[in-house]
Design an enzyme around this catalytic site. Structure first.
Site, PDB file in Angstrom:
ATOM      1  N   ALA A  22       0.970  -0.998   0.152  1.00 50.33           N
ATOM      2  CA  ALA A  22       0.137   0.068  -0.045  1.00 50.33           C
ATOM      3  C   ALA A  22       0.479   1.095   0.095  1.00 50.33           C
ATOM      4  CB  ALA A  22      -0.610   0.028   1.507  1.00 50.33           C
ATOM      5  N   PHE A  33      -7.077   1.235   2.661  1.00 48.66           N
ATOM      6  CA  PHE A  33      -8.133   1.822   3.437  1.00 48.66           C
ATOM      7  C   PHE A  33      -8.677   2.151   4.438  1.00 48.66           C
ATOM      8  CE2 PHE A  33      -8.585   1.023  -0.866  1.00 48.66           C
ATOM      9  CZ  PHE A  33      -9.794   0.410  -1.593  1.00 48.66           C
ATOM     10  N   HIS A 117      -3.642  -9.718  -4.734  1.00 47.05           N
ATOM     11  CA  HIS A 117      -5.441  -9.204  -4.096  1.00 47.05           C
ATOM     12  C   HIS A 117      -5.733  -8.582  -5.464  1.00 47.05           C
ATOM     13  CE1 HIS A 117      -3.579  -7.896   0.353  1.00 47.05           C
ATOM     14  NE2 HIS A 117      -2.986  -9.791   0.297  1.00 47.05           N
TER      15      HIS A 117
END
Ligand SMILES: [Zn+2]
Length: 253
Positions: A22, A33, A117
Site C-alpha cells: 500500500a 483503506f 489481491h
C-alpha cells in the site's frame, strides 16, 4: 543504509523481483483503506466480507457504488511505478508482485504484474453458490464499465449473463480465499530472483511477511524499502526507510 548501496545491488543483479504494498500507492494519493480519509471511513468493512456479498443485494449495490467512487478518482503512477517499469524494460526486472489493486504498475508500463489481491479493472463471475470463500464462477470476465452500464439501465443487481451466478469486482474481499494461480506465480518469481525489493509494505501479514524470508532462503539478496521499520528488517541485507519514490528514483535512472 545508503542509496549508493542499493544502486550497486541493482547494477549487479540480473533477475530482480519487486514486491509492492500500500505504501507505493499512497504516494499516488490513494489513501490506505484503513487510514483517516480512507474508503473504510465512509463504508463499513464488516459489510464487505465475501459471505455478506453473497447474502445481500444491498451489500452488492453498495460495493458497486464504492467501486464507482474509487474509479472516479483514479490517480497516476508515481516515481516508484516508473522506476520499476524502467528496470523491466532494461531486462533487469522479471516481475512485480503487488498487493495493490489499482493498476498503477500497468499504467506505468510494467508488463509482468502479479496481482495477489486482484484488481479493480475487471468484474468476474463467482458462481451461484461459492463455498468457504472460494469463487466458483463460470469464467465470465468483463471490464467494470459493463456493470455500470447494467446499473444505469436499471438493473441494480447484475448477474452473470452466461450462468446466472453472482458477479463481483476481481479484488479479493475479506474472507475470500487468495487465488492459487497468482500465489504460485509469485513464489516461483521469488525463488528464481537474485534481488528482491520489498517496497511500501509493512510485511505484517501472510503472504507478504513470508516473501523476504523465502527469497533469502533461495539465496537472493533482499532489500526492504519502507517509510517505517518492519519486523523483517533484521533478516534482510539492506533496509532503507523513507519515501519509496524518492529512494528508487535516485537509485534507478
Ligand atoms: Zn457465470
Amino acid at each position: 543504509m545508503s542509496i549508493a548501496e542499493l544502486t550497486s545491488l541493482i547494477h549487479d543483479a540480473r533477475n530482480i523481483v519487486a514486491f509492492t504494498g500500500a505504501g507505493v500507492s499512497t504516494e499516488s494519493g490513494i489513501p490506505d483503506f484503513r487510514s483517516p480519509g480512507g474508503v473504510w471511513t465512509r463504508y463499513d468493512p464488516r459489510d464487505f466480507t465475501f459471505d455478506r456479498y453473497l447474502e445481500s443485494a444491498e451489500v452488492r449495490q453498495n460495493s458497486w457504488k464504492m467501486r464507482e467512487d474509487f474509479l472516479a478518482h483514479m490517480p497516476q503512477p508515481n516515481r516508484t511505478h516508473h522506476a520499476l517499469a524502467l528496470l523491466e524494460s532494461r531486462g533487469k526486472l522479471n516481475g512485480v508482485i503487488t498487493q495493490n489493486i489499482d493498476d498503477l504498475h500497468q499504467d506505468a508500463g510494467s508488463r509482468n504484474v502479479i496481482e495477489i489481491h486482484g484488481n479493480v479493472r475487471d468484474v468476474t463471475c463467482i458462481g451461484t453458490a461459492p463455498r468457504n470463500g472460494v469463487p466458483a464462477g463460470c469464467g465470465f470476465i468483463e471490464r467494470h464499465e459493463w456493470v455500470f452500464e447494467q446499473i444505469s439501465a436499471g438493473n441494480l443487481d447484475p448477474i452473470c449473463p452466461t450462468c446466472g451466478g453472482f458477479v463481483k469486482t476481481a479484488t479479493i474481499s475479506f474472507g475470500q480465499a487468495m487465488p492459487s494461480g497468482p500465489m504460485l506465480e509469485a513464489s516461483q518469481l521469488v525463488e528464481e530472483c537474485d534481488l528482491l525489493l520489498a517496497i511500501g509494505s509493512s510485511l505484517e501479514v501472510f503472504p507478504a511477511a513470508q516473501l523476504p524470508l523465502d527469497a533469502k532462503a533461495a539465496g537472493a539478496v533482499v532489500v526492504i524499502i519502507n517509510r517505517d521499520p518492519t519486523d523483517m528488517d533484521p533478516f534482510v541485507d539492506l533496509v532503507l526507510n523513507g519515501e519509496a519514490g524518492e529512494i528508487l528514483s535516485r537509485a534507478v535512472h
